[in-house]
Scaffold this motif. Structure first.
Motif, PDB file in Angstrom:
ATOM      1  N   ALA A 144     -32.562 110.825 -57.154  1.00  0.00           N
ATOM      2  CA  ALA A 144     -31.910 109.580 -57.561  1.00  0.00           C
ATOM      3  C   ALA A 144     -32.120 109.324 -59.050  1.00  0.00           C
ATOM      4  N   VAL A 145     -33.326 109.562 -59.527  1.00  0.00           N
ATOM      5  CA  VAL A 145     -33.620 109.388 -60.956  1.00  0.00           C
ATOM      6  C   VAL A 145     -32.794 110.388 -61.769  1.00  0.00           C
ATOM      7  N   ALA A 146     -32.676 111.611 -61.272  1.00  0.00           N
ATOM      8  CA  ALA A 146     -31.865 112.623 -61.950  1.00  0.00           C
ATOM      9  C   ALA A 146     -30.403 112.171 -62.031  1.00  0.00           C
ATOM     10  N   ALA A 147     -29.897 111.545 -60.977  1.00  0.00           N
ATOM     11  CA  ALA A 147     -28.517 111.040 -60.983  1.00  0.00           C
ATOM     12  C   ALA A 147     -28.344 109.958 -62.047  1.00  0.00           C
ATOM     13  N   ALA A 148     -29.354 109.118 -62.218  1.00  0.00           N
ATOM     14  CA  ALA A 148     -29.290 108.069 -63.243  1.00  0.00           C
ATOM     15  C   ALA A 148     -29.294 108.676 -64.643  1.00  0.00           C
ATOM     16  N   ILE A 149     -30.125 109.689 -64.861  1.00  0.00           N
ATOM     17  CA  ILE A 149     -30.171 110.360 -66.162  1.00  0.00           C
ATOM     18  C   ILE A 149     -28.820 111.024 -66.449  1.00  0.00           C
ATOM     19  N   CYS A 150     -28.284 111.710 -65.464  1.00  0.00           N
ATOM     20  CA  CYS A 150     -26.978 112.357 -65.599  1.00  0.00           C
ATOM     21  C   CYS A 150     -25.924 111.324 -65.999  1.00  0.00           C
ATOM     22  N   HIS A 151     -25.941 110.186 -65.346  1.00  0.00           N
ATOM     23  CA  HIS A 151     -24.952 109.143 -65.633  1.00  0.00           C
ATOM     24  C   HIS A 151     -25.078 108.629 -67.065  1.00  0.00           C
ATOM     25  N   ALA A 152     -26.284 108.482 -67.539  1.00  0.00           N
ATOM     26  CA  ALA A 152     -26.481 107.995 -68.907  1.00  0.00           C
ATOM     27  C   ALA A 152     -25.785 108.905 -69.915  1.00  0.00           C
ATOM     28  N   HIS A 153     -25.783 110.191 -69.636  1.00  0.00           N
ATOM     29  CA  HIS A 153     -25.186 111.153 -70.556  1.00  0.00           C
ATOM     30  C   HIS A 153     -23.700 111.392 -70.306  1.00  0.00           C
ATOM     31  N   SER A 154     -23.205 110.990 -69.131  1.00  0.00           N
ATOM     32  CA  SER A 154     -21.830 111.327 -68.748  1.00  0.00           C
ATOM     33  C   SER A 154     -20.970 110.125 -68.386  1.00  0.00           C
ATOM     34  N   ARG A 155     -21.504 108.930 -68.477  1.00  0.00           N
ATOM     35  CA  ARG A 155     -20.887 107.746 -67.892  1.00  0.00           C
ATOM     36  C   ARG A 155     -19.465 107.456 -68.307  1.00  0.00           C
ATOM     37  N   ASN A 156     -19.076 107.763 -69.499  1.00  0.00           N
ATOM     38  CA  ASN A 156     -17.730 107.421 -69.952  1.00  0.00           C
ATOM     39  C   ASN A 156     -16.630 108.199 -69.258  1.00  0.00           C
ATOM     40  N   ASN A 157     -17.001 109.292 -68.586  1.00  0.00           N
ATOM     41  CA  ASN A 157     -15.994 110.144 -67.951  1.00  0.00           C
ATOM     42  C   ASN A 157     -15.935 110.032 -66.436  1.00  0.00           C
ATOM     43  N   ARG A 158     -16.853 109.261 -65.793  1.00  0.00           N
ATOM     44  CA  ARG A 158     -16.991 109.378 -64.346  1.00  0.00           C
ATOM     45  C   ARG A 158     -16.830 108.089 -63.536  1.00  0.00           C
TER      46      ARG A 158
END
Length: 161
Positions: A144-158
């Motif tokens: 879950a923490v990994a998903a949050a980190i991923c989102h921080a770096h990719s959020r504008n596209n997803r």
């Protein structure tokens, strides 16, 4: 920005709350919502909804990141996890969160730089990126923490909703 990461599951639903400003993370909280085996599924789903709703109310995230499901064979488990994922999406929607979803491959790529990375590599990167003393436990929480980190770096596209 405050992000809620979710690893959906009906026995264990992991969550992670991170603040992300510029390129810096601050760990707010992480943990899991657990349900007892042999509890009827409607009760488990209710417990997951209530638990996640409590986390959202307490920490007031602005956006949520949830891992997409990936299963090879066990359709019964896939259906149950899908139901838990639906409950998580509902809790986010009811609380007005923007929700994005990521495949396990996208999360691994974002954290390790390789979409086929081993689970241990991802967990170690969670520890390193957030400067934690140890990897969050159980594995669902680290995911879950990994998903949050991923989102921080990719959020504008997803964003899906």
């Amino acid at each position: 920005m405050r992000i809620l990461g979710i690893d959906p599951g009906y026995a264990i639903m992991g969550y992670g709350i991170l603040d992300y400003n510029g390129n810096r993370f601050r760990t707010v909280d992480y943990g899991s919502i657990e349900t007892e085996a042999h509890t009827p599924m409607p009760q488990r789903l209710n417990q997951l909804f209530d638990g996640l709703n409590e986390v959202i109310q307490k920490y007031q995230p602005e956006e949520a990141s949830i891992e997409e499901l990936f299963f090879n064979s066990n359709t019964t488990t896939a259906i149950k996890v899908g139901e838990a994922r639906g409950v998580a999406l509902l809790a986010c929607e009811r609380n007005g969160l923007r929700v994005s979803e990521y495949t396990p491959l996208q999360i691994k790529q974002a954290l390790v730089g390789y979409g086929r990375a081993e689970k241990k590599q991802v967990q170690n990167m969670v520890k390193v990126i957030l400067n934690l003393k140890e990897v969050p436990k159980p594995d669902d929480t680290a995911d879950a923490v990994a998903a949050a980190i991923c989102h921080a770096h990719s959020r504008n596209n997803r964003v899906i909703g």
